[in-house]
Design an enzyme around this catalytic site. Sequence first.
Site, PDB file in Angstrom:
ATOM      1  N   THR A 219       0.830  -1.194   0.000  1.00  0.00           N
ATOM      2  CA  THR A 219       0.000   0.000   0.000  1.00  0.00           C
ATOM      3  C   THR A 219       0.873   1.255   0.000  1.00  0.00           C
ATOM      4  O   THR A 219       1.925   1.283   0.631  1.00  0.00           O
ATOM      5  CB  THR A 219      -0.881   0.002   1.262  1.00  0.00           C
ATOM      6  OG1 THR A 219      -1.730  -1.136   1.232  1.00  0.00           O
ATOM      7  CG2 THR A 219      -1.729   1.260   1.349  1.00  0.00           C
ATOM      8  N   ARG A 247     -13.146  -8.718  -1.066  1.00  0.00           N
ATOM      9  CA  ARG A 247     -12.513  -8.291   0.185  1.00  0.00           C
ATOM     10  C   ARG A 247     -12.008  -6.851   0.094  1.00  0.00           C
ATOM     11  O   ARG A 247     -11.440  -6.439  -0.906  1.00  0.00           O
ATOM     12  CB  ARG A 247     -11.355  -9.233   0.514  1.00  0.00           C
ATOM     13  CG  ARG A 247     -10.604  -8.879   1.804  1.00  0.00           C
ATOM     14  CD  ARG A 247      -9.351  -8.066   1.525  1.00  0.00           C
ATOM     15  NE  ARG A 247      -8.589  -7.796   2.753  1.00  0.00           N
ATOM     16  CZ  ARG A 247      -7.533  -6.992   2.818  1.00  0.00           C
ATOM     17  NH1 ARG A 247      -7.110  -6.383   1.727  1.00  0.00           N
ATOM     18  NH2 ARG A 247      -6.898  -6.810   3.973  1.00  0.00           N
ATOM     19  N   VAL A 248     -12.240  -6.082   1.138  1.00  0.00           N
ATOM     20  CA  VAL A 248     -11.756  -4.700   1.226  1.00  0.00           C
ATOM     21  C   VAL A 248     -10.972  -4.557   2.520  1.00  0.00           C
ATOM     22  O   VAL A 248     -11.428  -4.995   3.588  1.00  0.00           O
ATOM     23  CB  VAL A 248     -12.922  -3.685   1.212  1.00  0.00           C
ATOM     24  CG1 VAL A 248     -12.399  -2.271   1.403  1.00  0.00           C
ATOM     25  CG2 VAL A 248     -13.700  -3.794  -0.102  1.00  0.00           C
ATOM     26  N   GLY A 249      -9.794  -3.955   2.436  1.00  0.00           N
ATOM     27  CA  GLY A 249      -8.959  -3.737   3.606  1.00  0.00           C
ATOM     28  C   GLY A 249      -9.176  -2.375   4.226  1.00  0.00           C
ATOM     29  O   GLY A 249     -10.212  -1.727   4.041  1.00  0.00           O
ATOM     30  N   ASP A 250      -8.165  -1.911   4.950  1.00  0.00           N
ATOM     31  CA  ASP A 250      -8.320  -0.684   5.721  1.00  0.00           C
ATOM     32  C   ASP A 250      -8.087   0.588   4.928  1.00  0.00           C
ATOM     33  O   ASP A 250      -8.580   1.658   5.305  1.00  0.00           O
ATOM     34  CB  ASP A 250      -7.358  -0.699   6.913  1.00  0.00           C
ATOM     35  CG  ASP A 250      -5.899  -0.711   6.465  1.00  0.00           C
ATOM     36  OD1 ASP A 250      -5.524  -1.616   5.690  1.00  0.00           O
ATOM     37  OD2 ASP A 250      -5.139   0.192   6.870  1.00  0.00           O
ATOM     38  N   THR A 269      -0.443   1.176   6.515  1.00  0.00           N
ATOM     39  CA  THR A 269      -0.192   0.028   5.650  1.00  0.00           C
ATOM     40  C   THR A 269      -0.001  -1.190   6.529  1.00  0.00           C
ATOM     41  O   THR A 269       0.747  -1.144   7.506  1.00  0.00           O
ATOM     42  CB  THR A 269       1.053   0.243   4.768  1.00  0.00           C
ATOM     43  OG1 THR A 269       1.367  -0.976   4.092  1.00  0.00           O
ATOM     44  CG2 THR A 269       2.265   0.673   5.576  1.00  0.00           C
ATOM     45  N   GLY A 270      -0.686  -2.276   6.197  1.00  0.00           N
ATOM     46  CA  GLY A 270      -0.529  -3.460   7.019  1.00  0.00           C
ATOM     47  C   GLY A 270      -1.677  -4.429   6.831  1.00  0.00           C
ATOM     48  O   GLY A 270      -2.395  -4.388   5.830  1.00  0.00           O
ATOM     49  N   HIS A 271      -1.855  -5.310   7.817  1.00  0.00           N
ATOM     50  CA  HIS A 271      -2.904  -6.325   7.771  1.00  0.00           C
ATOM     51  C   HIS A 271      -4.234  -5.639   8.042  1.00  0.00           C
ATOM     52  O   HIS A 271      -4.618  -5.402   9.179  1.00  0.00           O
ATOM     53  CB  HIS A 271      -2.619  -7.405   8.807  1.00  0.00           C
ATOM     54  CG  HIS A 271      -3.406  -8.653   8.586  1.00  0.00           C
ATOM     55  ND1 HIS A 271      -3.023  -9.877   9.075  1.00  0.00           N
ATOM     56  CD2 HIS A 271      -4.567  -8.879   7.909  1.00  0.00           C
ATOM     57  CE1 HIS A 271      -3.903 -10.790   8.718  1.00  0.00           C
ATOM     58  NE2 HIS A 271      -4.854 -10.202   8.013  1.00  0.00           N
ATOM     59  N   GLY A 272      -4.965  -5.348   6.960  1.00  0.00           N
ATOM     60  CA  GLY A 272      -6.109  -4.453   7.025  1.00  0.00           C
ATOM     61  C   GLY A 272      -7.199  -4.842   7.987  1.00  0.00           C
ATOM     62  O   GLY A 272      -7.826  -3.975   8.607  1.00  0.00           O
TER      63      GLY A 272
END
Length: 364
Positions: A219, A247-250, A269-272
């Site tokens: 990201t 799927r949608v992240g943060d 940025t990371g594990h959403g």
Amino acid sequence: MNRLPILHQNLAGLALLALLSLPALAATQESRPAPIALAIHGGAGTLLRAEMSAEQEQQYRAVLGQALDAGYAVLKSGGASLDAVQATILVMEDSPLFNAGKGAVFTSDGKHELDAAVMTGHDLRAGSVAGITQVKNPILAARAVMEQSEHVMLTGPGADTFARTQGLAMVDNHYFDTEFRWQQLLKLRGEPLDTPMPGSKSANAAAPAWRAEGRKFGTVGAVALDQAGHLAAGTSTGGMTNKRWGRVGDAPVIGAGTYANAECAVSATGHGEFFIRVGVAHEICARIRFKGESPAAAARYVVQDTLKPMQAEGGVIVLGRDGRFALEFNSPGMYRGVIDVHGKREIAIFGTDDDATPLTGASH
């Protein structure tokens, strides 16, 4: 002898001198440039110097530098923080090196679904898109949602249709293909690495030699402070390799991966999934606003004391209204850079013990 007349004369003289000095003082204050600052990230994860050649490292540093320079040029010319964030992210979206725009990862269907968000702190306006497949630069679509619609978030085909009505550049989904990301998908699936990309018409960059299957969150994001004292944040991503079911992240979730108010701007940025649950970006700004913490202290608490015990890997960039910043991560490395209020420019990739650049993530 009555000294009162003399005293009155002296006081009157001092008052006159003070009045005469005010224009000069005001001119001095007006001539002093307001502080500007810019911080960026290109993703966090398993980034080790031993797994990256000098040439590959230079490629990443070069694009990070171009992104910093693009955004800082806007700020230095008196431009708005939002324009600086956009200019910065456009550079990284157009590079195949990052998981955003051109270099987006593949979904389980062998396609690309992209997310982005922007927010301005002084007025709390925000816009985001999720799951778009045809917009060349998702950050422009997010800004269009903020400025040209009554909504905050648009998703999927509807978001693509809206972007088209705004005259944004549209591309075939194969535009986002790169051999590097295709190899990542094949390795994750355990499939033969010589499996060709289906239907790609793109001129693809060769897959880098270092470990492509490692945990990396590519990201990209930027936070900026302009001469008016306004903060802005923006984030763009291709999401998670092999993702399914829309799927949608943060990144496009306001308050999770992207947030700005009058005190603070954050891009994550990371594990959403974990970043959404914690509300990382808003949590950091809330600690700054209500507890009076510095960007460094607030970022450290959320990233190290909250996310790390959850085994949630990643990082954030944070910028305060006075130009103090934090580049905090709990992964082995994070592509990152900053130009602070003194104009000092730094770029780093690896962890603090493995990076030649003394950019530690502490406030300036």
